[in-house]
Every structure is written in structure tokens, then in C-alpha cells.
Design an enzyme around this catalytic site. Structure first.
Site, PDB file in Angstrom:
ATOM      1  N   LYS A 259      20.204  -7.875 -27.060  1.00 37.63           N
ATOM      2  CA  LYS A 259      20.063  -6.535 -27.623  1.00 37.63           C
ATOM      3  C   LYS A 259      20.338  -6.537 -29.116  1.00 37.63           C
ATOM      4  O   LYS A 259      19.622  -5.894 -29.885  1.00 37.63           O
ATOM      5  CB  LYS A 259      21.000  -5.576 -26.890  1.00 37.63           C
ATOM      6  CG  LYS A 259      20.639  -5.385 -25.422  1.00 37.63           C
ATOM      7  CD  LYS A 259      21.709  -4.598 -24.684  1.00 37.63           C
ATOM      8  CE  LYS A 259      21.371  -4.536 -23.187  1.00 37.63           C
ATOM      9  NZ  LYS A 259      22.460  -3.901 -22.414  1.00 37.63           N
TER      10      LYS A 259
ATOM     11  N   GLN B 139      28.467  -1.284 -21.958  1.00 37.60           N
ATOM     12  CA  GLN B 139      27.968  -2.376 -21.120  1.00 37.60           C
ATOM     13  C   GLN B 139      28.596  -2.288 -19.730  1.00 37.60           C
ATOM     14  O   GLN B 139      29.797  -2.379 -19.574  1.00 37.60           O
ATOM     15  CB  GLN B 139      28.299  -3.729 -21.757  1.00 37.60           C
ATOM     16  CG  GLN B 139      27.616  -4.912 -21.081  1.00 37.60           C
ATOM     17  CD  GLN B 139      26.101  -4.863 -21.253  1.00 37.60           C
ATOM     18  OE1 GLN B 139      25.576  -4.701 -22.344  1.00 37.60           O
ATOM     19  NE2 GLN B 139      25.381  -4.995 -20.147  1.00 37.60           N
TER      20      GLN B 139
ATOM     21  N   ASP C 262      21.619   5.207 -23.451  1.00 40.40           N
ATOM     22  CA  ASP C 262      21.460   4.597 -22.127  1.00 40.40           C
ATOM     23  C   ASP C 262      20.967   5.606 -21.099  1.00 40.40           C
ATOM     24  O   ASP C 262      20.488   5.230 -20.029  1.00 40.40           O
ATOM     25  CB  ASP C 262      22.797   4.001 -21.660  1.00 40.40           C
ATOM     26  CG  ASP C 262      22.690   2.515 -21.362  1.00 40.40           C
ATOM     27  OD1 ASP C 262      21.580   1.972 -21.476  1.00 40.40           O
ATOM     28  OD2 ASP C 262      23.700   1.902 -21.009  1.00 40.40           O
TER      29      ASP C 262
END
Length: 292
Positions: free
Chosen positions: A2, A46, A69
Site C-alpha cells: 500500500k 490494519q 476503508d
């Protein structure tokens, strides 16, 4: 991956790498500092988090306007509602829909089967398919005769996290298969001692499928691409003044500022209905549901 992708497209990427022993408050403090930072337009936590951390609480603490997200309850909730659009859609489900669009795969009126019901992939992608007017079935661990259900699908989204559980005989000729699974299996010939496979037996399924995504190299890169897209869209909203930083606001204050005016009317109607119900109860009667 990422961070590398961010560098390639000119997005500044930085974060806080906390140890497994970090407390919940320490995690929340990091989220709060990023919420308050006007130079930050997207926040990604995460997952999964250590077991002692309340994942839902942490995700809810992220500013809905920086939730690239797409897991904030407000974004997830709006995705569930007809006629509503979230600020952000979860990246992997969004990537699945993007793949279907880019391959000109029709969804309207088609039968789609989603295997897996996780909050991260299964449920969101099922909702997105419904919004595109597909007829959707979600299969899970309690589904009976799953093979037959999958065999009827025009579109198969495999997101069970079970290595090579879906065989070629499950796939209807001409179906489109998106394999979200990324599962390590032992392979002594590899330097790492394992290789990655999907939820589908690729060699078998590709014989029947009109199109199928490989693992690795299929949905994974699309997930990262959608994360970058969400972040770019977020920055655009901030720069155009559509969204404003609310570092001083949390919880209900942010919710109140995002709700449209009709929410007040809806709450008023609910209060009125409650009062009427109480009045009928005091009279020892219930309102009739007939003659309408």
C-alpha cells in the site's frame, strides 16, 4: 504494497506501528490524532487487531469523512439503505464491482452467489450487487447443498477464506468468477515454503468460467487501487469544501452534523407515534389495523 502504491501515485503515506501489547486507549489516541490532523484525508486501520482491542470501537472512532476503508458504521449503514450513498465503500468489495464493470459483465437481473459473509468482503459485496439489481444469494458455513447453489450463478464471488474449496464442477459454463481468497498452502518448492491459492481450484474453474481472477494478482491489486481512489476522492471533498475537518467534534456531534434535516422530522414522527400508542394503552385499547 500500500505504501509503495501511494508513492507511485503521489499520495503521502505515514502511520503508527504499534506493538501487539498496545492498549486500546493508545490505539484510540492515535486515531484521534489522525482525525485532528488537517493534512490527513484517509485513515486505515490494519485488521485484524489483537484480541484485547475492541475492533468495532476503534473503527467507529475514525472520522467518517476519513474512513477510506469504508468500515465506519455510518458508511456501512448508508450502503445498506436504498436511496442512500456512503462517503466510502469498502475497498475489496468495490474492487470486485469495478472488475465486473471493466469486463462489461452485466449484473442487472443476473444471479449472483457470494460465498462468505464477512463484514470486510462478503456482506458488503452482496449489498453492492443488490444495488446493481442482481439477485443475490449469500452462502456460508450453514448453507445446505452449496455446490448446487453456486452452480446456478452467473456471477460467483468467492470470499470464504478456504483454500480451493470451489471446484470446476461448481461453476456454470459462462459464469464470471471473482476469487477473493488468499490462502497459503504448503509448497516445499517455494523459498517461503508455501504458495498462495484462492478459494477456487483455478485450473478447474477456468475451464467453465467466461472469466476468472487469478490468485495472487487479481483482487489484491484492485483492493489497493480502490483504497487510492477513496483517498483521492476524500482529498477532493476536503479541498472543494464539501467536507470540513471536525477535529473538535466526536460521536453524536459528528452524526448530528451529517444527518439531513428530515431526520428531525422522522424523530418527531416517532415521538408522536409513541405518545399515541401510550394513549391507547391508557384507554385499554389498541389501534385497529383494519379498514385502511
Amino acid at each position: 504494497m500500500k505504501k509503495k502504491a501511494c508513492e507511485e501515485v503521489g499520495i503521502a503515506s505515514f502511520g503508527a506501528d504499534l506493538p501487539d501489547t498496545a492498549t486500546q486507549q493508545e490505539v484510540l489516541d492515535v486515531v484521534a490524532s489522525l482525525n485532528a490532523n488537517p493534512d490527513v484525508h484517509g485513515i486505515l486501520v490494519q485488521l485484524p487487531l489483537p484480541k484485547h482491542i475492541d475492533e468495532q470501537l476503534v473503527l467507529s472512532a475514525i472520522s467518517v469523512e476519513k474512513d477510506v476503508d469504508g468500515f465506519h458504521p455510518l458508511n456501512m449503514g448508508r450502503m445498506c439503505m436504498k436511496g442512500r450513498e456512503p462517503l466510502f465503500v469498502p475497498c475489496t468489495p468495490l474492487g470486485c464491482i469495478e472488475l465486473l464493470d471493466r469486463t462489461n459483465t452485466p449484473m442487472c437481473g443476473k444471479r449472483a452467489v457470494v460465498i462468505g459473509r464477512s463484514n470486510i468482503v462478503g456482506m458488503p459485496v452482496a449489498l453492492l450487487l443488490i444495488k446493481r439489481n442482481a439477485t443475490v444469494t449469500v452462502c456460508h458455513s450453514a448453507t445446505q447443498d452449496m455446490e448446487q447453489v453456486v452452480r446456478e450463478a452467473d456471477i460467483v464471488i468467492a470470499a470464504a477464506g478456504q483454500a480451493e474449496m470451489i471446484h470446476g464442477s461448481w461453476i456454470k459454463p459462462g459464469a464470471v468468477v471473482i476469487d477473493v481468497g488468499t490462502n497459503p498452502v504448503d509448497d516445499p518448492s517455494k523459498k517461503a515454503g508455501y504458495r498462495l491459492v484462492g478459494d477456487c481450484v483455478f485450473a478447474e474453474c477456468k475451464q467453465n468460467a467466461a472469466a476468472i481472477t487469478p490468485v495472487p494478482g487479481g483482487v489484491g491489486p484492485m483492493t489497493i487501487a480502490m483504497l487510492l481512489k477513496n483517498t483521492a476522492n476524500s482529498a477532493t471533498r476536503f479541498f472543494e469544501g464539501v467536507c470540513k475537518h471536525r477535529a473538535e467534534q466526536t460521536g453524536d456531534a459528528v452524526l448530528d452534523s451529517l444527518l439531513p434535516s428530515w431526520s428531525t422530522l422522522a424523530l418527531g414522527a416517532l415521538a408522536t407515534a409513541t405518545a399515541v400508542q401510550a394513549l391507547f394503552k391508557a384507554w385499554g385499547r389498541t389501534p385497529s389495523r383494519g379498514n385502511r
